[in-house]
Design an enzyme around this catalytic site. Structure first.
Site, short mmCIF file in Angstrom:
data_model
loop_
_atom_site.label_atom_id
_atom_site.label_comp_id
_atom_site.label_asym_id
_atom_site.label_seq_id
_atom_site.Cartn_x
_atom_site.Cartn_y
_atom_site.Cartn_z
CE LYS A 71 3.52 -17.03 33.28
NZ LYS A 71 4.04 -16.79 31.93
CB SER A 146 3.09 -13.04 31.33
OG SER A 146 3.58 -14.28 30.88
CB SER A 170 6.16 -14.49 29.20
OG SER A 170 5.19 -13.59 28.72
#
Lengths: 480, 100
Positions: A71, A146, A170
Site C-alpha cells: 500500500k 482504504s 481498511s
C-alpha cells in the site's frame, strides 16, 4: 503461471522448477495486462523488481521469490510513496518501513505500490488524489478501502499477497468487497515504523492473500518487536502456521446477541449464517455473547480517529518535505500548502478532529469518546471469556457503485460499523470470503482476543476447506 | 451545537488550513450531521470510566542518548521544497518582517 498462492510459488521456487525472475516477470505481465483498467497500482518499478528478483537466490528466505505489493502509505527507500495525496506526490522516502525491510530480507520481490484512499481515510479508495481503483468483480463498483489497491491487486491475480493498513477496517472491508483474505493483526504485532500515520492508537499493518495459510506465511515474515516502533509489542515470535490444521472441534464460536443490523443486507447475513453453520458442522459450538456498546463504536471512532489524524497531519506544512505553496509569509505558506495539498475527506477529518480537541469541546467529545472506548474494549474482554472467536459479517453490504455514498460522509462512515470495534479494542480480526450475492463477494469476519491470530487463522483455514459456494471469475483479472 | 461556516472558519484557522468559501459551506452541514450523530455519546453515563488513549497498557520507551549513524544531511534535505547552504529555506516568519 498463476499468481494466486504464496505457498505454491514458494514450493516451486524451492524445488528449482521456477525462479524469482520468472514470477516477477509474470507479475509485471499481469500488471500490463490488467492494471490499465483495474488501476490498482500507483507506482510499478519494473527494473527494481527484476533486479531484485535476480538477486534472490533459490530457496533462501521464508518468501524467497514471491512477488508482492505494498500500500502506498508504506515507505520504500528511493521509491515514490504518496499516501495517494497531492501533498506527497513527489515524496521519495530516504528510508524503508520495517515491513519493507523484513519482506526484502525474506526474499520477497516488490512489484509496486498500490492505490488507497488519501492518507487511508475512506472506505472506497475513491478519495485517492490519483486513481479510481475498480472492484475486480464489478468494474462499476468500488473495491472498498482504504487499502482498495492492495485488495484488488490480489483479487485480480497480479500478486499473491500485498500489505495494507487497517485503522477502522481498511484491510478487512476491501478484502470482503474483493473476495480475498485480509488480516488485521493485534495492535503492536507488526511494526508501523515507516507507515505514514493516520490514527496512531488504531493503525496496524497486515496482509491480503487468497488463503489463511498464505497470510500465516506472510505474518511469519512481518511480525515481531521493532525497536524503531515505540508501540511495538514485546511478544515472542511465533509460527503462525502452527495451528492451521487443528480444526475447530471443541472451539467456541461467539455470535453477538443484538448485533446492530441497521443497513445489513439480508443476503449478506444469510451467507454469514451459512458459514457459521458449516463450522458448527465441523464440531465448533456456538455461544451467544453480548457487546452492549456496539452501537456507539462508529461515533467513538469518528471522534478519536480524526482527533489523532489532525495531530498527525500537522507535519504536512510545506517546510521539510511535501508540497509547498508559494506565499509571502510562513503562516500563509502553511495554510495554502495544506489547502492545496489535501483533498476534501482529509480536510473534513482534520476539521472534525481539531474541533473535538479544541478548548471547550475536548471533554464533551474527545474525552467521552475515550471513555466509551474503554467500555467497548471491556465488552470484548468479557465476550472472549466465553468464546474463542467471534463471527459476524465484515460489512453490512457488498461493494457499492462508485459515487453512491461519496456525497454523504455519515452514510459512508456507518459502513464501517462491524470493523471499527476491533481497532478500538486493539484485537486481531480477519475477513474470509464466505459467498457471493449477485456476483459480489461477501466477507465473514473472524475476531479473537489480543495476540490470538493463530486461532483466527485456524478457524479461517478450517472454513476454507469446507466452503462450497460457487466462485465466479473476476471481471478484471488474469484469466486462468 | 450548530456548526456554522464561521465555526468551520475558526477551526480551519486553528488547523492552519486555508478554506475557500465553497468548502466551508459544504463542510458545515456535513460536520453538523456527524457531530449530531456523535452526540449519542452524551446520553450514556460515563461517570468514573477511565479514558483509553491506547489499546494496551504501555510505558514510554526510552533509550540511552548515544551518538549513532543517522540520515546524511543530503538525504534529509532531498525532499525539502527549498534549501540553502545545507538548510531548509522558508518564507519570512513574521508577515512583512525581515528575511528567512
Amino acid at each position: 503461471m498463476k499468481l494466486n498462492s504464496v505457498k505454491e510459488i514458494l514450493a516451486s521456487v524451492h524445488k528449482g522448477e521456477t525462479t524469482a525472475a520468472d514470477w516477477a516477470k509474470a507479475s509485471l505481465d499481469a500488471v500490463r495486462k490488467v492494471d490499465g483498467e483495474l488501476e490498482a497500482f500507483l507506482t510499478v518499478d519494473e527494473d527494481a523488481a527484476l533486479s531484485r528478483a535476480k538477486a534472490t537466490t533459490t530457496g533462501q528466505g521464508v518468501l524467497a521469490g514471491v512477488p508482492y505489493a505494498l500500500k502506498d502509505n508504506i515507505c520504500t527507500q528511493g521509491m515514490l510513496t504518496t499516501a495517494a495525496s497531492r501533498i506527497l506526490e513527489n515524496y521519495i522516502p530516504p528510508y524503508n518501513a520495517t515491513v519493507a525491510n523484513l519482506l526484502n530480507d525474506a526474499g520477497g520481490v516488490l512489484i509496486g505500490k498500490t492505490n488507497l484512499d488519501e492518507f487511508a481515510m475512506g472506505s472506497t479508495t475513491e478519495t485517492s488524489a490519483f486513481k479510481k481503483t475498480k472492484n475486480p468483480y464489478a468494474k462499476g463498483r468500488v473495491p472498498g478501502g482504504s487499502s482498495g489497491g492492495s485488495a484488488a491487486a490480489v483479487a485480480a491475480g497480479i500478486v499473491p499477497f500485498a500489505l495494507g493498513s487497517d485503522t477502522g477496517g481498511s484491510i478487512r472491508q476491501p478484502a470482503a468487497f474483493c473476495g480475498v483474505f485480509g488480516l488485521k493483526p493485534t495492535y503492536g504485532r507488526v511494526s508501523r515504523y515507516g507507515l505514514i500515520a493516520f490514527a496512531s492508537s488504531l493503525d496496524q499493518i497486515g496482509p491480503f492473500t487468497n488463503t489463511a495459510e498464505d497470510a500465516a506465511i506472510v505474518m511469519n515474515a512481518i511480525s515481531g518487536y521493532d525497536k524503531y516502533d515505540s508501540t511495538s509489542a514485546k511478544v515472542e515470535r511465533e509460527d503462525f502456521t502452527q495451528d492451521l490444521e487443528l480444526g475447530v472441534k471443541g472451539l467456541r464460536i461467539g455470535i453477538v446477541r443484538n448485533l446492530p443490523e441497521e443497513g445489513l443486507n439480508p443476503a449478506v447475513k444469510q451467507a454469514v449464517d451459512a458459514a457459521i453453520r458449516k463450522l458448527e458442522g465441523e464440531g465448533a459450538t456456538v455461544v451467544e455473547v453480548d457487546l452492549p456498546h456496539s452501537e456507539y463504536a462508529v461515533a467513538t471512532y469518528y471522534l478519536i480517529a480524526p482527533a489523532e489524524a489532525s495531530s498527525n497531519l500537522s507535519r504536512y506544512d510545506g517546510v521539510r518535505f511535501g508540497r509547498r505553496a508559494e506565499a509571502k509569509s510562513m503562516i500563509d505558506m502553511f495554510e495554502q500548502s495544506r489547502s492545496q495539498g489535501f483533498g476534501m475527506e482529509v480536510k473534513r477529518r482534520i476539521i472534525i478532529g481539531t474541533y473535538a480537541l479544541s478548548s471547550g469541546y475536548y471533554d464533551a467529545y474527545y474525552k467521552r469518546a475515550q471513555q466509551m472506548r474503554t467500555l467497548i474494549r471491556r465488552d470484548y474482554e468479557q465476550a472472549f471469556e466465553q468464546c474463542d472467536v467471534i463471527l459476524m459479517p465484515t460489512t453490512p453490504t457488498t461493494a457499492f457503485p462508485f459515487g453512491e455514498k461519496s456525497d454523504d460522509p455519515l452514510a459512508m462512515y456507518l459502513n464501517d460499523i462491524y470493523t471499527i470495534p476491533a481497532n478500538l479494542a486493539g484485537i486481531p480480526g480477519a475477513s474470509v470470503p464466505c459467498g457471493f450475492v449477485d456476483g459480489l463477494p461477501v466477507g465473514l469476519q473472524v475476531l479473537a482476543k489480543p495476540f490470538a491470530e493463530r486461532t483466527i487463522l485456524r478457524v479461517a483455514h478450517a472454513y476454507e476447506q469446507v466452503r462450497d459456494f460457487s466462485w465466479p471469475q473476476p471481471e478484471l483479472g488474469v484469466a486462468e | 451545537m450548530k456548526i456554522t461556516e464561521e465555526t468551520v472558519s475558526h477551526v480551519a484557522r486553528l488547523a492552519r488550513l486555508a478554506m475557500p468559501e465553497a468548502e466551508r459551506s459544504l463542510l458545515a452541514p456535513q460536520l453538523n450531521d456527524i457531530l449530531e450523530y456523535a452526540a449519542s455519546l452524551q446520553q450514556v453515563d460515563l461517570e468514573g470510566v477511565p479514558p483509553t488513549s491506547h489499546p494496551f497498557e504501555q510505558t514510554n520507551v526510552l533509550r540511552e542518548d548515544e551518538v549513532r549513524p543517522s540520515l546524511s544531511r543530503d538525504a534529509a534535505l532531498a525532499n525539502a521544497p527549498e534549501t540553502e547552504d545545507g538548510q531548509v529555506r522558508v518564507p519570512a516568519v513574521l508577515e512583512g518582517g525581515g528575511g528567512a
